[in-house]
Design a protein around this motif. Structure first.
Motif, PDB file in Angstrom:
ATOM      1  N   LYS A  17      54.293  26.749  32.110  1.00 34.25           N
ATOM      2  CA  LYS A  17      53.063  26.908  31.348  1.00 34.25           C
ATOM      3  C   LYS A  17      51.920  27.315  32.270  1.00 34.25           C
ATOM      4  CE  LYS A  17      52.133  23.665  28.431  1.00 34.25           C
ATOM      5  NZ  LYS A  17      51.637  22.447  27.765  1.00 34.25           N
ATOM      6  N   HIS A  18      51.216  28.363  31.866  1.00 33.05           N
ATOM      7  CA  HIS A  18      50.050  28.849  32.597  1.00 33.05           C
ATOM      8  C   HIS A  18      48.866  28.903  31.639  1.00 33.05           C
ATOM      9  CE1 HIS A  18      53.309  30.351  35.130  1.00 33.05           C
ATOM     10  NE2 HIS A  18      52.418  30.458  36.096  1.00 33.05           N
ATOM     11  N   THR A  19      47.699  28.527  32.133  1.00 35.06           N
ATOM     12  CA  THR A  19      46.476  28.631  31.357  1.00 35.06           C
ATOM     13  C   THR A  19      45.814  29.966  31.681  1.00 35.06           C
ATOM     14  OG1 THR A  19      46.177  26.242  31.337  1.00 35.06           O
ATOM     15  CG2 THR A  19      44.220  27.575  30.916  1.00 35.06           C
ATOM     16  N   LEU A  20      45.286  30.616  30.647  1.00 30.36           N
ATOM     17  CA  LEU A  20      44.571  31.878  30.802  1.00 30.36           C
ATOM     18  C   LEU A  20      43.163  31.716  30.264  1.00 30.36           C
ATOM     19  CD1 LEU A  20      47.710  32.611  30.268  1.00 30.36           C
ATOM     20  CD2 LEU A  20      46.847  34.901  29.942  1.00 30.36           C
ATOM     21  N   CYS A  21      42.199  32.393  30.899  1.00 33.27           N
ATOM     22  CA  CYS A  21      40.811  32.355  30.454  1.00 33.27           C
ATOM     23  C   CYS A  21      40.120  33.641  30.913  1.00 33.27           C
ATOM     24  CB  CYS A  21      40.091  31.143  31.046  1.00 33.27           C
ATOM     25  SG  CYS A  21      38.395  30.978  30.473  1.00 33.27           S
ATOM     26  N   LEU A  22      39.460  34.309  29.977  1.00 30.45           N
ATOM     27  CA  LEU A  22      38.720  35.522  30.332  1.00 30.45           C
ATOM     28  C   LEU A  22      37.289  35.136  30.704  1.00 30.45           C
ATOM     29  CD1 LEU A  22      40.011  38.074  27.688  1.00 30.45           C
ATOM     30  CD2 LEU A  22      40.500  38.015  30.141  1.00 30.45           C
ATOM     31  N   THR A  23      37.098  34.867  31.976  1.00 30.17           N
ATOM     32  CA  THR A  23      35.771  34.564  32.495  1.00 30.17           C
ATOM     33  C   THR A  23      34.947  35.848  32.525  1.00 30.17           C
ATOM     34  OG1 THR A  23      36.493  35.017  34.750  1.00 30.17           O
ATOM     35  CG2 THR A  23      36.689  32.721  33.968  1.00 30.17           C
ATOM     36  N   LEU A  24      33.667  35.724  32.824  1.00 28.22           N
ATOM     37  CA  LEU A  24      32.820  36.904  32.921  1.00 28.22           C
ATOM     38  C   LEU A  24      33.351  37.859  33.992  1.00 28.22           C
ATOM     39  CD1 LEU A  24      30.331  38.258  31.786  1.00 28.22           C
ATOM     40  CD2 LEU A  24      28.956  37.010  33.455  1.00 28.22           C
ATOM     41  N   GLY A  25      33.799  37.301  35.104  1.00 28.05           N
ATOM     42  CA  GLY A  25      34.378  38.137  36.161  1.00 28.05           C
ATOM     43  C   GLY A  25      35.641  38.844  35.706  1.00 28.05           C
ATOM     44  N   ALA A  26      36.483  38.146  34.937  1.00 26.68           N
ATOM     45  CA  ALA A  26      37.708  38.750  34.410  1.00 26.68           C
ATOM     46  C   ALA A  26      37.375  39.868  33.432  1.00 26.68           C
ATOM     47  CB  ALA A  26      38.579  37.687  33.744  1.00 26.68           C
ATOM     48  N   LEU A  27      36.328  39.675  32.627  1.00 23.38           N
ATOM     49  CA  LEU A  27      35.917  40.721  31.690  1.00 23.38           C
ATOM     50  C   LEU A  27      35.377  41.944  32.429  1.00 23.38           C
ATOM     51  CD1 LEU A  27      34.284  38.480  28.963  1.00 23.38           C
ATOM     52  CD2 LEU A  27      36.388  39.827  28.726  1.00 23.38           C
ATOM     53  N   ALA A  28      34.634  41.713  33.502  1.00 25.13           N
ATOM     54  CA  ALA A  28      34.143  42.827  34.317  1.00 25.13           C
ATOM     55  C   ALA A  28      35.310  43.592  34.937  1.00 25.13           C
ATOM     56  CB  ALA A  28      33.188  42.319  35.397  1.00 25.13           C
ATOM     57  N   GLU A  29      36.313  42.845  35.389  1.00 23.59           N
ATOM     58  CA  GLU A  29      37.527  43.471  35.931  1.00 23.59           C
ATOM     59  C   GLU A  29      38.191  44.355  34.879  1.00 23.59           C
ATOM     60  OE1 GLU A  29      42.042  41.982  36.797  1.00 23.59           O
ATOM     61  OE2 GLU A  29      40.446  40.639  37.473  1.00 23.59           O
ATOM     62  N   LEU A  30      38.264  43.855  33.655  1.00 23.31           N
ATOM     63  CA  LEU A  30      38.872  44.633  32.566  1.00 23.31           C
ATOM     64  C   LEU A  30      38.083  45.898  32.257  1.00 23.31           C
ATOM     65  CD1 LEU A  30      40.053  41.978  29.980  1.00 23.31           C
ATOM     66  CD2 LEU A  30      41.463  43.596  31.251  1.00 23.31           C
ATOM     67  N   GLU A  31      36.758  45.787  32.222  1.00 16.92           N
ATOM     68  CA  GLU A  31      35.937  46.972  31.974  1.00 16.92           C
ATOM     69  C   GLU A  31      36.269  48.073  32.981  1.00 16.92           C
ATOM     70  OE1 GLU A  31      31.811  45.216  30.049  1.00 16.92           O
ATOM     71  OE2 GLU A  31      31.910  45.580  32.196  1.00 16.92           O
ATOM     72  N   ALA A  32      36.355  47.693  34.244  1.00 18.27           N
ATOM     73  CA  ALA A  32      36.651  48.672  35.294  1.00 18.27           C
ATOM     74  C   ALA A  32      38.073  49.212  35.162  1.00 18.27           C
ATOM     75  CB  ALA A  32      36.440  48.044  36.669  1.00 18.27           C
ATOM     76  N   LYS A  33      39.038  48.315  34.996  1.00 13.85           N
ATOM     77  CA  LYS A  33      40.441  48.730  34.947  1.00 13.85           C
ATOM     78  C   LYS A  33      40.740  49.617  33.746  1.00 13.85           C
ATOM     79  CE  LYS A  33      45.025  47.169  35.700  1.00 13.85           C
ATOM     80  NZ  LYS A  33      45.437  46.891  37.023  1.00 13.85           N
ATOM     81  N   LEU A  34      40.143  49.276  32.592  1.00 13.53           N
ATOM     82  CA  LEU A  34      40.394  50.042  31.366  1.00 13.53           C
ATOM     83  C   LEU A  34      39.377  51.163  31.165  1.00 13.53           C
ATOM     84  CD1 LEU A  34      41.296  47.081  28.968  1.00 13.53           C
ATOM     85  CD2 LEU A  34      42.847  48.531  30.291  1.00 13.53           C
ATOM     86  N   GLN A  35      38.517  51.375  32.163  1.00 15.14           N
ATOM     87  CA  GLN A  35      37.512  52.437  32.157  1.00 15.14           C
ATOM     88  C   GLN A  35      36.645  52.388  30.894  1.00 15.14           C
ATOM     89  OE1 GLN A  35      39.618  56.097  32.905  1.00 15.14           O
ATOM     90  NE2 GLN A  35      40.377  55.380  34.860  1.00 15.14           N
ATOM     91  N   LEU A  36      36.059  51.205  30.665  1.00 13.04           N
ATOM     92  CA  LEU A  36      35.182  50.995  29.519  1.00 13.04           C
ATOM     93  C   LEU A  36      33.742  50.920  29.999  1.00 13.04           C
ATOM     94  CD1 LEU A  36      37.308  48.159  27.896  1.00 13.04           C
ATOM     95  CD2 LEU A  36      37.205  50.546  27.156  1.00 13.04           C
TER      96      LEU A  36
END
Length: 107
Positions: A17-36
């Motif tokens: 079992k792993h816990t996941l959480c989209l922190t503000l930093g994780a969301l910023a990472e996604l914006e960059a990775k997905l070119q949003l």
């Protein structure tokens, strides 16, 4: 154990079992990775049904790192996610839902 009020979910990966959480930093990472350009672009992308396996990996990977698990997307690709592709997609949808619908009050 995940706290949904904080936007957290649990996901079984390779039988653990792993816990996941989209922190503000994780969301910023996604914006960059997905070119949003912004977070609205993330929501719009999925509302339009434009989702790929790479997107699922990117979101789950960012969620894992946001919760403190040091794993790369490349390593996550090799792992067994409970429920397979459908389980991963459901976990991604749940994570996004909790991230953007969590109460604003302090938890």
């Amino acid at each position: 154990m995940a706290n949904p009020k904080r936007g957290e979910i649990d996901l079984m990966i390779d039988g653990q079992k792993h816990t996941l959480c989209l922190t503000l930093g994780a969301l910023a990472e996604l914006e960059a990775k997905l070119q949003l350009n912004d977070l609205n672009g993330l929501g719009q992308r999925f509302q339009e049904g434009r989702i790929s396996a790479r997107d699922i990996i990117a979101i789950l990977g960012a969620g894992l790192r946001g919760a403190g698990h040091p794993i790369s997307d490349q390593d996550l690709e090799k792992k067994h996610i409970e429920g397979g592709a459908m389980g991963a997609a459901k976990a991604m949808a749940q994570l996004l839902h909790l991230t953007f619908s969590a109460p604003l009050e302090q938890q």
